[in-house]
Structure formats: C-alpha cells, structure tokens
Write a protein that holds these residues in place. Structure first.
Motif, PDB file in Angstrom:
ATOM      1  N   SER A  96       0.832  -1.195   0.000  1.00 30.41           N
ATOM      2  CA  SER A  96       0.000   0.000   0.000  1.00 30.41           C
ATOM      3  C   SER A  96       0.871   1.251   0.000  1.00 30.41           C
ATOM      4  N   ASN A  97       0.314   2.358  -0.492  1.00 33.08           N
ATOM      5  CA  ASN A  97       1.056   3.624  -0.485  1.00 33.08           C
ATOM      6  C   ASN A  97       0.847   4.404   0.807  1.00 33.08           C
ATOM      7  N   ALA A  98       0.153   3.815   1.759  1.00 36.34           N
ATOM      8  CA  ALA A  98      -0.081   4.444   3.056  1.00 36.34           C
ATOM      9  C   ALA A  98      -0.145   3.362   4.127  1.00 36.34           C
ATOM     10  N   ILE A  99      -0.069   3.778   5.387  1.00 40.95           N
ATOM     11  CA  ILE A  99      -0.130   2.838   6.502  1.00 40.95           C
ATOM     12  C   ILE A  99      -1.497   2.159   6.543  1.00 40.95           C
ATOM     13  N   ILE A 100      -1.488   0.847   6.674  1.00 43.33           N
ATOM     14  CA  ILE A 100      -2.723   0.069   6.782  1.00 43.33           C
ATOM     15  C   ILE A 100      -3.111  -0.020   8.250  1.00 43.33           C
ATOM     16  N   THR A 101      -4.314   0.392   8.569  1.00 42.18           N
ATOM     17  CA  THR A 101      -4.760   0.385   9.961  1.00 42.18           C
ATOM     18  C   THR A 101      -5.641  -0.821  10.293  1.00 42.18           C
ATOM     19  N   GLU A 102      -6.130  -1.532   9.254  1.00 38.64           N
ATOM     20  CA  GLU A 102      -6.972  -2.700   9.512  1.00 38.64           C
ATOM     21  C   GLU A 102      -6.123  -3.858  10.027  1.00 38.64           C
ATOM     22  N   PRO A 103      -6.599  -4.586  11.027  1.00 37.13           N
ATOM     23  CA  PRO A 103      -5.839  -5.734  11.532  1.00 37.13           C
ATOM     24  C   PRO A 103      -5.827  -6.865  10.528  1.00 37.13           C
ATOM     25  N   GLU A 109      -2.709 -14.667   5.986  1.00 38.61           N
ATOM     26  CA  GLU A 109      -3.345 -13.670   5.148  1.00 38.61           C
ATOM     27  C   GLU A 109      -2.780 -12.278   5.437  1.00 38.61           C
ATOM     28  N   ALA A 110      -1.539 -12.240   5.901  1.00 40.94           N
ATOM     29  CA  ALA A 110      -0.933 -10.963   6.281  1.00 40.94           C
ATOM     30  C   ALA A 110      -0.792 -10.044   5.072  1.00 40.94           C
ATOM     31  N   SER A 111      -1.340  -8.838   5.181  1.00 42.00           N
ATOM     32  CA  SER A 111      -1.198  -7.838   4.125  1.00 42.00           C
ATOM     33  C   SER A 111      -0.130  -6.819   4.479  1.00 42.00           C
ATOM     34  N   TRP A 112       0.438  -6.931   5.665  1.00 44.98           N
ATOM     35  CA  TRP A 112       1.543  -6.070   6.079  1.00 44.98           C
ATOM     36  C   TRP A 112       2.379  -6.769   7.143  1.00 44.98           C
ATOM     37  N   LEU A 113       3.625  -6.356   7.228  1.00 47.18           N
ATOM     38  CA  LEU A 113       4.552  -6.850   8.236  1.00 47.18           C
ATOM     39  C   LEU A 113       5.151  -5.660   8.956  1.00 47.18           C
ATOM     40  N   LEU A 114       5.774  -5.914  10.078  1.00 42.92           N
ATOM     41  CA  LEU A 114       6.460  -4.864  10.828  1.00 42.92           C
ATOM     42  C   LEU A 114       7.933  -5.209  10.939  1.00 42.92           C
ATOM     43  N   GLN A 115       8.762  -4.195  10.787  1.00 42.37           N
ATOM     44  CA  GLN A 115      10.193  -4.374  10.996  1.00 42.37           C
ATOM     45  C   GLN A 115      10.661  -3.398  12.069  1.00 42.37           C
ATOM     46  N   VAL A 116      11.436  -3.924  13.017  1.00 44.51           N
ATOM     47  CA  VAL A 116      11.971  -3.112  14.101  1.00 44.51           C
ATOM     48  C   VAL A 116      13.486  -3.109  13.989  1.00 44.51           C
ATOM     49  N   TYR A 124      14.489  -6.803  12.706  1.00 42.21           N
ATOM     50  CA  TYR A 124      13.663  -7.925  13.131  1.00 42.21           C
ATOM     51  C   TYR A 124      12.290  -7.787  12.485  1.00 42.21           C
ATOM     52  N   THR A 125      11.928  -8.786  11.680  1.00 40.74           N
ATOM     53  CA  THR A 125      10.651  -8.773  10.973  1.00 40.74           C
ATOM     54  C   THR A 125       9.620  -9.529  11.791  1.00 40.74           C
ATOM     55  N   LEU A 126       8.463  -8.892  12.025  1.00 40.04           N
ATOM     56  CA  LEU A 126       7.437  -9.447  12.886  1.00 40.04           C
ATOM     57  C   LEU A 126       6.122  -9.572  12.145  1.00 40.04           C
ATOM     58  N   PHE A 127       5.415 -10.655  12.435  1.00 39.13           N
ATOM     59  CA  PHE A 127       4.053 -10.819  11.935  1.00 39.13           C
ATOM     60  C   PHE A 127       3.095 -10.051  12.836  1.00 39.13           C
ATOM     61  N   PRO A 128       2.051  -9.456  12.274  1.00 41.89           N
ATOM     62  CA  PRO A 128       1.004  -8.896  13.130  1.00 41.89           C
ATOM     63  C   PRO A 128       0.292 -10.015  13.870  1.00 41.89           C
ATOM     64  N   GLU A 129      -0.175  -9.711  15.070  1.00 44.69           N
ATOM     65  CA  GLU A 129      -0.970 -10.635  15.881  1.00 44.69           C
ATOM     66  C   GLU A 129      -0.175 -11.784  16.488  1.00 44.69           C
ATOM     67  N   PHE A 177       7.184  -7.968  -1.679  1.00 42.66           N
ATOM     68  CA  PHE A 177       6.463  -8.299  -0.447  1.00 42.66           C
ATOM     69  C   PHE A 177       6.230  -9.797  -0.329  1.00 42.66           C
ATOM     70  N   ASP A 178       5.897 -10.441  -1.447  1.00 47.31           N
ATOM     71  CA  ASP A 178       5.683 -11.888  -1.439  1.00 47.31           C
ATOM     72  C   ASP A 178       6.948 -12.627  -1.033  1.00 47.31           C
ATOM     73  N   ASN A 179       8.102 -12.148  -1.547  1.00 47.35           N
ATOM     74  CA  ASN A 179       9.373 -12.780  -1.199  1.00 47.35           C
ATOM     75  C   ASN A 179       9.676 -12.610   0.290  1.00 47.35           C
ATOM     76  N   LEU A 180       9.384 -11.404   0.806  1.00 42.86           N
ATOM     77  CA  LEU A 180       9.608 -11.158   2.226  1.00 42.86           C
ATOM     78  C   LEU A 180       8.683 -12.024   3.062  1.00 42.86           C
ATOM     79  N   LEU A 181       7.435 -12.133   2.623  1.00 43.55           N
ATOM     80  CA  LEU A 181       6.449 -12.931   3.345  1.00 43.55           C
ATOM     81  C   LEU A 181       6.819 -14.409   3.305  1.00 43.55           C
ATOM     82  N   LEU A 182       7.383 -14.860   2.186  1.00 41.28           N
ATOM     83  CA  LEU A 182       7.756 -16.267   2.042  1.00 41.28           C
ATOM     84  C   LEU A 182       8.767 -16.679   3.092  1.00 41.28           C
ATOM     85  N   TYR A 183       9.720 -15.785   3.384  1.00 39.11           N
ATOM     86  CA  TYR A 183      10.749 -16.122   4.353  1.00 39.11           C
ATOM     87  C   TYR A 183      10.246 -16.011   5.790  1.00 39.11           C
ATOM     88  N   GLN A 184       8.990 -15.527   5.977  1.00 39.78           N
ATOM     89  CA  GLN A 184       8.405 -15.475   7.313  1.00 39.78           C
ATOM     90  C   GLN A 184       7.345 -16.557   7.491  1.00 39.78           C
TER      91      GLN A 184
END
Length: 394
Positions: A96-103, A109-116, A124-129, A177-184
């Motif tokens: 997305s071109n903006a921050i996704i606020t929906e959980p 079915e993750a549509s976003w990830l978090l990196q700290v 450190y790449t984290l899954f939501p929830e 994003f798919d490649n990043l998600l694959l490794y998680q």
C-alpha cells in the motif's frame, strides 16, 4: 495488534517454570509468582493491552496512568521498547502507499509486516498478531527461562501500531512483499505415536509436507503440557548435542490439499535423476510459467517453460528404465507458477524416487521417498494448484 499467543505441542518431557508477575503481584508485592504457565495471565495481558489501545484511540495519547501500568506489567522490557518506539525504529511494510490500519485476519493472510531496527542496527521482521521475535532476548528470556512475556521489539511494534504517528512506512511491489512474506512462513506440526508431519502453506497455492516416522528418532516422546509451551527437540550427533525450542502459535486452518485414489487421473513414478537432468538444462532466465502434460498418447510426458522471449518444450520418455510406473488415462495439461514449482524440484537432490499425480482439476502432487543413513524411509509431499492460462501471468 495483539501479542496473545498459545502453544499446542511439545516433544520431550521438560518442566518449564514461568516467573511472570500476575496482576495480583502488581498490586501486592507479597504475592507468590506462579511456577507454571497460567492462561489467566495471558488473558490478563491481552485485556490490558486492549484497554490501553482503546484509551489511546479516545485520548490520542498514552496517559501517564497507562504508561505506568505497562511499566509494571513488562518492567525493564517496557523501558527499552518505549525507547525504540520514541526513536521511530518501527516500520510497517506493505504494498500500500499508506499505513494500513486494519488488523490482519491471520498470519497466512498478512497484508503487512512490521520491521523493528534494534539499537545494534539489526532488523527484526514481525508478523502482526503474533508474539514472536528472532532476537536473542526472546529466545532466552521468553522461550528458555520464561522470565519475560515478550521482548522489546514486539512491544515496540505494538506501541507504534497503536500510535501511527510514530510508525514509519515502506512500500514494496507485490513480488518484493511476497518474497519477504515467504521467508516469514510459519509451519504446522502434527504429532502422533506414528511420528511427525510438518506442513508449510504458501499463497494458498502451494502446500509442502514432510513426514518423519517415529522410527527415525532414537527417543520419541509426545506430550502436551498446555498453552504456551514450545516444541522442544534434542539432536545428538557424534557427541555434539543441539537443544532447540521452537515457539508455537495458534494453529491456522490449512487448505485440504489431497488427491483421493479414485480421483487420480495420471500417475508417474520415476527415479529422481531423470527429472533432475531436465531441471539442470539451460533455461530462459525470464521463465515464470511451467506447463506439465501427461497423456496416453504422444507426447506422453512433457514439461514446457515460458519466458518473456521463448517457449521451450522438453519431452521425457515414458518407457525408460528410470520410469517405474507410467499410468495415464487421459490427456491433462496444466500450468503452474515456476515460483511454486521450484521448491518441489529442489527436493530432488535428497530423494531417490518421486511420484507425480494429477487429478481432473489440475492439482499436482509430488511425493518423494527419502532414505536416511540408517535405512529408514521419510516422505515429502508438495501439492501445487494450477493457474488458468499463460496470459493471466503476463
């Protein structure tokens, strides 16, 4: 973002102690901490986080009372997490071109990830929830000695998710994003007295499973100690012992990928060196589509690859000494994404035989037979769903 988590399975009998303070201990220092993992405490933490998030949504800030509550709950971990949050070291990654606020509905079915970005610069790449991090503190304090509920990275990600003003954003194209998600990707482990089955699912199009019969283990114990316990495995080789604990999560429902015996349309069993020889051929690096054809007529067994500038067909023999079984009742031609096909092909290097089966809907199953050094047999399965046509991916 919730950091509630539960565990399902443990191999090996080990008594873990959980030293986290309960709510009663927060208000009564004389309260004795529990010596076993308490689901009530997990529920309590989840409720506190929800209350704090709801208060922030109303007040648009973290009140001093809530900050104090979080500090009492997480102690020093909260102080370090607060520092990461205030330094804006948390980034949401999505297409997305903006921050996704929906959980997110689930990890699958993750549509976003978090990196700290930690203070050392490590990402450190984290899954939501999901309450899980690959950092050393999580491994030792949360998984091993159970002296903490979570780590500073997970808690900082939660703080930034509540306060989007402190949350950075990075947009990726879908493939990145798919490649990043694959490794998680997470896996599901099913244990029984017969052994273990570990399954990984990707994009709801590829499902891979490996079967370890109980006979391959020198010692095999199956015990469920309750919510919150990791999957524990001990490996001994030449006197060197590896002891690992794998964090477990809520079990996600997997798609029911399977082909009933009566639904098998075509089946080929062959020695892996024949298929490996084909995959080693020089191919157009832009290839993205694989065509697989089984037929009782010529060409009996064909693999086709399509790239931006070429289409290549490779015909394999159906009556070669390396073909153990060739049973084709009707012509079936199916198309697959090369990215989904490759993991199944990579398994050729460790297997001796491979069985390919298809049904009327074009679902493809690779089943590998793998012999261990001790003579035991393990199996790997890959189920790949087909795509509709060439043009759908170009």
């Amino acid at each position: 973002m919730s950091i509630l988590v539960s565990a399902k399975i443990q191999i090996r009998n080990r008594n873990f102690r959980y030293y986290m303070n309960s709510y009663q201990q927060v208000i009564d220092p004389g309260f004795r901490s529990p010596t076993v993992y308490d689901q009530k405490y997990v529920d309590f933490v989840d409720n506190v986080l929800k209350e704090v998030a709801d208060d922030f949504e109303r007040e648009k800030q973290f009140s001093d009372q809530n900050l104090l509550k979080l500090h009492k709950l997480f102690d020093g971990v909260f102080e370090r997490a607060l520092d990461l949050y205030e330094q804006q070291r948390v980034t949401q990654i999505s297409t997305s071109n903006a921050i996704i606020t929906e959980p997110c509905k689930s990890a699958n079915e993750a549509s976003w990830l978090l990196q700290v970005r930690g203070h050392s610069g490590a990402l450190y790449t984290l899954f939501p929830e999901i309450n899980y991090c690959t950092c050393a503190a999580f491994r030792h304090q949360v998984l091993t000695d159970r002296s903490a509920f979570t780590c500073k990275h997970v808690l900082a990600a939660w703080l930034a998710s509540v306060d989007n003003e402190k949350l950075l954003h990075q947009q990726l194209i879908q493939k990145q994003f798919d490649n990043l998600l694959l490794y998680q990707t997470t896996s599901t482990c099913l244990g029984s007295e017969n052994g273990l089955k570990i399954t990984i699912e990707h994009d709801k199009c590829l499902q891979a499973s490996v079967y370890f019969p109980s006979t391959v283990f020198d010692e095999f114990k199956l015990k469920e100690d309750g919510t919150g316990y990791p999957l524990s495995i001990i490996i001994e080789e030449d006197g060197i012992i590896t002891d690992c604990s794998l964090k477990t999560l809520e079990v996600e429902e997997l798609l029911d990928f399977h082909i009933e015996t009566e639904d098998i349309v075509n089946k080929v069993v062959l020695q892996t060196e024949l298929l490996a020889a084909v995959t080693m051929a020089e191919l157009d690096p832009t290839c993205r589509i694989v065509e697989l054809r089984f037929s009782p007529e010529k060409p009996f067994f064909r693999i086709g690859l399509a790239g931006m500038g070429s289409i290549c067909h490779i015909d394999l023999p159906h009556d070669n000494d390396l073909i153990n079984t060739f049973q084709c009742t009707k012509t079936v031609t199916s198309l697959f994404m090369l990215g989904h096909f490759k993991p199944a092909i990579n398994a050729l290097s460790c297997a001796s035989k491979v069985s390919l089966r298809t049904n009327n809907s074009g679902l493809l199953c690779f089943q590998y037979m793998v012999k261990t050094e001790d003579g035991n047999t393990c199996y790997m399965e890959f189920y790949i769903s087909s795509i509709k046509d060439w043009d759908s991916e170009y």
